[in-house]
Design a protein around this motif. Structure first.
Motif, PDB file in Angstrom:
ATOM      1  N   ILE B 190      -6.064 -49.903 -19.473  1.00 41.05           N
ATOM      2  CA  ILE B 190      -6.419 -48.502 -19.719  1.00 41.05           C
ATOM      3  C   ILE B 190      -5.099 -47.759 -19.873  1.00 41.05           C
ATOM      4  N   ARG B 191      -4.886 -47.196 -21.044  1.00 39.66           N
ATOM      5  CA  ARG B 191      -3.618 -46.501 -21.304  1.00 39.66           C
ATOM      6  C   ARG B 191      -3.878 -45.062 -21.746  1.00 39.66           C
ATOM      7  N   ASP B 192      -3.069 -44.186 -21.242  1.00 36.38           N
ATOM      8  CA  ASP B 192      -3.167 -42.786 -21.629  1.00 36.38           C
ATOM      9  C   ASP B 192      -1.868 -42.413 -22.355  1.00 36.38           C
ATOM     10  N   PRO B 201       0.997 -31.613 -24.460  1.00 40.01           N
ATOM     11  CA  PRO B 201       0.680 -32.858 -25.179  1.00 40.01           C
ATOM     12  C   PRO B 201      -0.820 -33.120 -25.291  1.00 40.01           C
ATOM     13  N   ASP B 202      -1.179 -33.759 -26.416  1.00 39.26           N
ATOM     14  CA  ASP B 202      -2.557 -34.249 -26.582  1.00 39.26           C
ATOM     15  C   ASP B 202      -2.680 -35.557 -25.821  1.00 39.26           C
ATOM     16  N   GLN B 203      -3.870 -35.790 -25.297  1.00 35.89           N
ATOM     17  CA  GLN B 203      -4.104 -37.063 -24.618  1.00 35.89           C
ATOM     18  C   GLN B 203      -4.870 -38.001 -25.534  1.00 35.89           C
ATOM     19  N   VAL B 204      -4.401 -39.226 -25.609  1.00 35.31           N
ATOM     20  CA  VAL B 204      -5.093 -40.256 -26.389  1.00 35.31           C
ATOM     21  C   VAL B 204      -5.341 -41.422 -25.440  1.00 35.31           C
ATOM     22  N   LEU B 205      -6.606 -41.609 -25.094  1.00 32.03           N
ATOM     23  CA  LEU B 205      -6.968 -42.693 -24.171  1.00 32.03           C
ATOM     24  C   LEU B 205      -7.235 -43.962 -24.971  1.00 32.03           C
ATOM     25  N   LEU B 206      -6.656 -45.056 -24.517  1.00 29.73           N
ATOM     26  CA  LEU B 206      -6.885 -46.353 -25.175  1.00 29.73           C
ATOM     27  C   LEU B 206      -7.463 -47.332 -24.165  1.00 29.73           C
ATOM     28  N   LEU B 207      -8.626 -47.883 -24.485  1.00 33.36           N
ATOM     29  CA  LEU B 207      -9.227 -48.954 -23.685  1.00 33.36           C
ATOM     30  C   LEU B 207      -9.028 -50.240 -24.476  1.00 33.36           C
ATOM     31  N   LEU B 208      -8.426 -51.231 -23.847  1.00 35.15           N
ATOM     32  CA  LEU B 208      -7.931 -52.388 -24.600  1.00 35.15           C
ATOM     33  C   LEU B 208      -8.300 -53.695 -23.915  1.00 35.15           C
ATOM     34  N   LEU B 209      -8.842 -54.624 -24.681  1.00 33.48           N
ATOM     35  CA  LEU B 209      -9.099 -55.990 -24.217  1.00 33.48           C
ATOM     36  C   LEU B 209      -8.191 -56.923 -25.007  1.00 33.48           C
ATOM     37  N   SER B 210      -7.475 -57.796 -24.313  1.00 35.08           N
ATOM     38  CA  SER B 210      -6.481 -58.609 -25.018  1.00 35.08           C
ATOM     39  C   SER B 210      -6.460 -60.041 -24.521  1.00 35.08           C
TER      40      SER B 210
END
Lengths: 237, 224
Positions: B190-192, B201-210
């Motif tokens: 989970i990255r913000d 700043p704008d927030q961009v949330l990234l949910l990532l499976l790797s």
């Protein structure tokens, strides 16, 4: 020196006699019971060792703060509580989970209120969630411990949630909630969470979920994030 | 014959208590002061050169949902920390319908920053890995896991109608890794991303499976 020569034939004799006996000992036929025990021992070496869980959950009461960050017109700050009955180590039922949302207008809503021209007889209205409640089936497949900096241990658990939900919405304009009207929608809440055990009684959990609900025959969704402190009642270490 | 009275018994009891109690207290203090002993097993899996390939989602923006392809290379200095030298994601964006809804319902359309969408996120980050352990899976088998934190800086590219703009970005994240073997692990991040397109700043949330592929080239050097 003479003693060595006297001993050598004795040693040789011992080896000649004892050698075949020792070899015969290795080839000795074993009974079926012994063979079974040996096989069990070999299998046990391959099996993983599972310790009993240090922290057993039973009656869990959780208090949460969180957010509904994805809606275009509002951002919600949620406070909530829930009660979970843990049936087994892997399965639980969150009988009730209730969250109230304090909503703040988004930048988009403010811009629309400034720029938009309402149609005659139709004031601008923006739906926003005021509260939601759900009941969940909780599956807890992963439990274990992690070493914290190789100095201490943290016991943790990963769980998944699924269950029906009720969502209450009001439609607001600039004067919200003065002209708001409440509507109720039914849907589904699905989520994943991580629990860190602090003591046998207290734990901290982080939930990430998605509320999917139906409004006027169209599906809507709201991502929810929350952090909770949970109290485990009625269970020892 | 002279018998001992209750007073004598009470005095004797008091004497015993005053003698024994401090000793018992000292003993409990000793127990409390005894160091807690943990049994920490050596790590069976260690990271060296990590190549990550993942898919994710940008769910936060009201105007679009991003489907992200992500790749990174991380060099792990020790068990405790590593450096994600390069981590980049490309987002293919899908409209949520808000834009058309705004136009049809309110007669307005997003302009300037409102129409921009994130396409590229590229950062370099420190990876802090304080937690490593093993989790039982339905009490039948176990898997090794790691909890890690990410902090870094980089660039975010936003675009709209063919024109693109690059902005400074920071990233904060948390992740869980589950090991499949020494060379393969799976992770959830989970990255913000904080994109400085405006002063706030704008927030961009990234949910990532790797999936992560690991090459550890120093088996003879146990690292702290």
């Amino acid at each position: 020196m003479r003693k060595i020569f006297e001993l050598t034939p004795l040693v040789l004799m011992t080896l000649v006699v004892a050698g075949p006996v020792a070899r015969a000992g290795n080839d000795e036929p074993v009974s079926p019971e012994q063979a079974f025990e040996k096989e069990l021992e070999q299998q046990a070496e391959k099996l993983p060792v599972m310790q009993n869980r240090k922290y057993q959950m039973q009656h869990e009461i959780a208090f949460a703060v969180g957010t509904l960050p994805t809606d275009a017109y509002f951002k919600g700050l949620t406070v909530g509580a829930g009660y979970t009955l843990h049936l087994t180590e892997d399965l639980a039922w969150e009988i009730v989970n209730f969250n109230y949302s304090f909503d703040f207008d988004s930048h988009v809503k403010q811009q629309v209120l400034t720029l938009a021209v309402p149609k005659p007889g139709q004031p601008l209205s923006f739906p926003q969630i005021t509260w939601f409640a759900a009941t969940h089936l909780v599956v807890e497949p992963l439990y274990g411990k992690e070493a914290l900096g190789n100095n201490s241990l943290v016991h943790m658990e990963v769980f998944f949630l699924l269950g029906p939900a009720v969502v209450s919405q009001i439609s607001c304009s600039a004067e919200c909630p003065a002209i708001s009207t409440a509507t109720y929608s039914f849907g589904l809440d699905v989520g994943v969470g991580l629990r860190l055990h602090l003591t046998p009684v207290t734990s901290v959990r982080v939930d990430l979920g998605d509320l999917i609900y139906v409004v006027q025959q169209s599906a809507k969704q709201a991502l929810r994030l929350s952090a909770s402190i949970a109290f485990n009642l009625g269970a020892g270490p | 014959m002279k018998t001992r009275g209750p007073l004598c018994g009470a005095l004797t009891g008091l004497a015993v208590l005053t003698t024994v109690a401090p000793a018992a207290f000292a003993q409990s203090e000793d127990i409390e002061q005894a160091p807690r002993v943990f049994s920490i097993q050596p790590r069976p899996y260690r990271l060296g050169h990590e190549f990550q390939l993942g898919i994710g989602v940008l769910p936060l923006d009201a105007f679009y949902i991003g489907a992200v392809g992500f790749a990174s290379y991380t060099y792990h200095f020790t068990d405790f920390w590593g450096w994600e030298i390069a981590g980049a994601g490309y987002s293919h964006n899908f409209e949520t319908g808000l834009k058309s809804s705004l136009k049809s319902n309110y007669g307005v359309e997003p302009v300037s920053n409102g129409g921009l969408q994130v396409n590229v996120l590229a950062t370099t980050s420190a990876i802090i890995k304080p937690l490593f352990g093993k989790l039982s899976f339905f009490n039948r088998s176990f898997i090794y896991s790691e909890t890690f934190f990410t902090i870094g800086i980089g660039l975010a590219q936003k675009s709209n109608n063919g024109s693109s703009f690059d902005y400074l970005a920071g990233v904060l994240g948390i992740g869980l890794r589950f090991w499949s073997g020494p060379a393969l692990s799976f992770r959830f991040d989970i990255r913000d991303y904080l994109v400085f397109a405006q002063p706030l700043p704008d927030q961009v949330l990234l949910l990532l499976l790797s999936a992560s592929f690991n090459y550890y080239d120093r088996p003879d050097k146990p690292r702290s």
